[in-house]
Design an enzyme around this catalytic site. Structure first.
Site, PDB file in Angstrom:
ATOM      1  N   PHE A 160      50.223  82.796  56.606  1.00  0.00           N
ATOM      2  CA  PHE A 160      48.613  82.163  56.563  1.00  0.00           C
ATOM      3  C   PHE A 160      48.174  82.226  58.021  1.00  0.00           C
ATOM      4  CE2 PHE A 160      50.456  81.014  52.669  1.00  0.00           C
ATOM      5  CZ  PHE A 160      49.574  81.266  51.882  1.00  0.00           C
ATOM      6  N   ARG A 161      48.904  81.727  58.984  1.00  0.00           N
ATOM      7  CA  ARG A 161      48.116  81.544  60.363  1.00  0.00           C
ATOM      8  C   ARG A 161      48.755  82.549  61.562  1.00  0.00           C
ATOM      9  NH1 ARG A 161      49.093  77.261  57.223  1.00  0.00           N
ATOM     10  NH2 ARG A 161      46.973  76.332  56.853  1.00  0.00           N
ATOM     11  N   ASN A 204      62.273  78.280  62.789  1.00  0.00           N
ATOM     12  CA  ASN A 204      60.738  78.818  62.763  1.00  0.00           C
ATOM     13  C   ASN A 204      60.666  79.700  64.168  1.00  0.00           C
ATOM     14  OD1 ASN A 204      58.416  78.946  61.087  1.00  0.00           O
ATOM     15  ND2 ASN A 204      57.248  77.976  62.913  1.00  0.00           N
ATOM     16  N   ALA A 207      55.829  80.213  54.646  1.00  0.00           N
ATOM     17  CA  ALA A 207      55.370  81.690  54.306  1.00  0.00           C
ATOM     18  C   ALA A 207      56.379  82.337  55.341  1.00  0.00           C
ATOM     19  CB  ALA A 207      54.050  81.825  54.930  1.00  0.00           C
ATOM     20  N   CYS A 216      42.379  73.697  28.005  1.00  0.00           N
ATOM     21  CA  CYS A 216      43.225  73.446  27.232  1.00  0.00           C
ATOM     22  C   CYS A 216      44.747  73.400  27.886  1.00  0.00           C
ATOM     23  CB  CYS A 216      43.764  74.530  25.961  1.00  0.00           C
ATOM     24  SG  CYS A 216      44.051  76.223  26.354  1.00  0.00           S
ATOM     25  N   CYS A 221      44.584  77.382  32.107  1.00  0.00           N
ATOM     26  CA  CYS A 221      43.130  77.052  31.413  1.00  0.00           C
ATOM     27  C   CYS A 221      42.805  75.705  31.964  1.00  0.00           C
ATOM     28  CB  CYS A 221      43.264  77.341  30.054  1.00  0.00           C
ATOM     29  SG  CYS A 221      41.779  76.773  29.337  1.00  0.00           S
ATOM     30  N   CYS A 278      39.759  81.538  29.026  1.00  0.00           N
ATOM     31  CA  CYS A 278      40.799  81.529  27.964  1.00  0.00           C
ATOM     32  C   CYS A 278      40.301  81.733  26.524  1.00  0.00           C
ATOM     33  CB  CYS A 278      41.409  79.939  28.267  1.00  0.00           C
ATOM     34  SG  CYS A 278      42.605  79.734  26.927  1.00  0.00           S
ATOM     35  N   ASP A 297      54.898  82.732  45.913  1.00  0.00           N
ATOM     36  CA  ASP A 297      55.208  84.430  45.504  1.00  0.00           C
ATOM     37  C   ASP A 297      56.530  84.172  44.381  1.00  0.00           C
ATOM     38  OD1 ASP A 297      57.426  83.745  47.109  1.00  0.00           O
ATOM     39  OD2 ASP A 297      56.390  84.495  48.984  1.00  0.00           O
ATOM     40  N   HIS A 336      53.048  74.130  45.732  1.00  0.00           N
ATOM     41  CA  HIS A 336      51.533  74.825  45.784  1.00  0.00           C
ATOM     42  C   HIS A 336      51.419  75.635  44.534  1.00  0.00           C
ATOM     43  CE1 HIS A 336      51.149  73.992  50.570  1.00  0.00           C
ATOM     44  NE2 HIS A 336      51.195  72.864  49.581  1.00  0.00           N
TER      45      HIS A 336
END
Ligand code: APR
Length: 280
Positions: free
Chosen positions: A34-35, A250, A23, A163, A160, A185, A104, A152
């Site tokens: 996120f953190r 980082n 991220a 299917c 769906c 769906c 993203d 991810h």
């Protein structure tokens, strides 16, 4: 020689360089992390987005997921200088693959923009052959573009659960926001965001490919990730154990800093363009 110069020297020498992002690479584009202090998990509970909850309570899951989508993706984001630097490295043949935990799509956008710049430059020269040749330069040894593995999944898509059809998520998120909970769906199956939820297995083929790229890498660059969630937590160690030079970029320390050969605690938008400049 500072850490970045040492890293650049290793990248120049390396045959296989793999970038692994989190991220923090998208934070300068405005995407929440996120953190961090303003991180998504300060406003939401991870437990709201588990696979178990999706299965047991798809209606409640989707109601919360609409809120999360609003929080994270209510505006259009653009790739930043760090995405662009990695896209350029891929284009120049300096990068074997980008593995990302981000959902993203900004690495894809940066790669697409790099291709567009090439095509525009070739068009300016009014030389179709040049356009074709430049386009070909984007392709790796095996004739494919630098692969971008979204470990991810992708937040802009839904899948769906019956299917298996995948599609653009925007209209489905809108339907959910309008009260269709859970959205379904045409086949009657429930849609799921096409992301990997907590408690859900990563697709075996994807994780296998990520591991084998980590093992194959001469330089493994972990960029903008807290490196606390699997497989992020183990990929740098795996790369180090098979002899790779590990570089970590980082703002904060990470639990993998002990296996890193170079740790650069600066903004990704400063470091990656500088790294790329060192390669030219
Ligand atoms: N430059 C460098 N690093 C940055 C920057 C920046 N501009 N901005 C933030 N960072 C760093 C933060 O210091 C933090 O350590 O990026 C890291 C982001 O960490 P997380 O928010 O934990 O994100 P990430 O590691 O991608 O999370 C992994 O956890 O909740 C799950 O599925 C979610 O994919 C996510 C996974």
């Amino acid at each position: 020689m500072d850490e970045l110069e040492r890293l650049a020297t290793e990248v120049r020498r390396a045959e296989t360089v793999v970038a692994f992002t989190g991220a923090g690479i998208s934070a300068p584009s405005g995407v929440p992390t996120f953190r961090g202090d303003d991180g998504v998990w300060k406003k939401f509970d991870e437990g709201q987005f588990t696979y178990g909850r999706f299965q047991a309570d798809p209606e409640g899951f989707w109601a919360d997921r609409v809120e999360l989508q609003r929080e994270m993706f209510d505006e259009e984001y653009e790739p930043n200088a760090a995405h662009e630097a990695l896209a350029a490295m891929g284009h120049d043949g300096d990068l074997e693959a980008i593995l990302t935990q981000n959902t993203d799509g900004l690495h894809d956008d940066a790669a697409a923009a790099t291709r567009k710049d090439d095509d525009a430059a070739a068009a300016t020269r009014e030389d179709d052959d040049a356009a074709a040749a430049t386009r070909k330069d984007d392709l790796g040894d095996d004739g494919t573009e630098t692969p971008i593995l979204e470990l991810h999944g992708n937040s802009q898509r839904v899948r769906c659960t019956d299917c298996g059809k995948r599609q653009n998520g925007d209209p489905i998120f809108e339907r959910a926001a309008d009260g269709e909970l859970p959205p379904t769906c045409d086949c009657g199956g429930v849609f799921k965001p096409d992301t990997v939820l907590f408690g859900e297995q990563l697709p075996g083929a994807v994780i296998q490919r990520a591991r084998s790229l980590a093992c194959k890498s001469d330089v493994f660059l972990a960029v903008g990730s807290s490196l606390v969630v699997e497989p992020a937590a183990s990929l740098p160690r795996l790369a180090a154990s098979t002899g790779a030079t590990v570089g970590i970029v980082n703002l904060e320390s990470t639990p993998c800093d002990d296996v890193a050969d170079a740790v650069v605690r600066e903004n990704v938008t400063t470091v990656l363009p500088r790294l790329r400049d060192h390669l030219e």
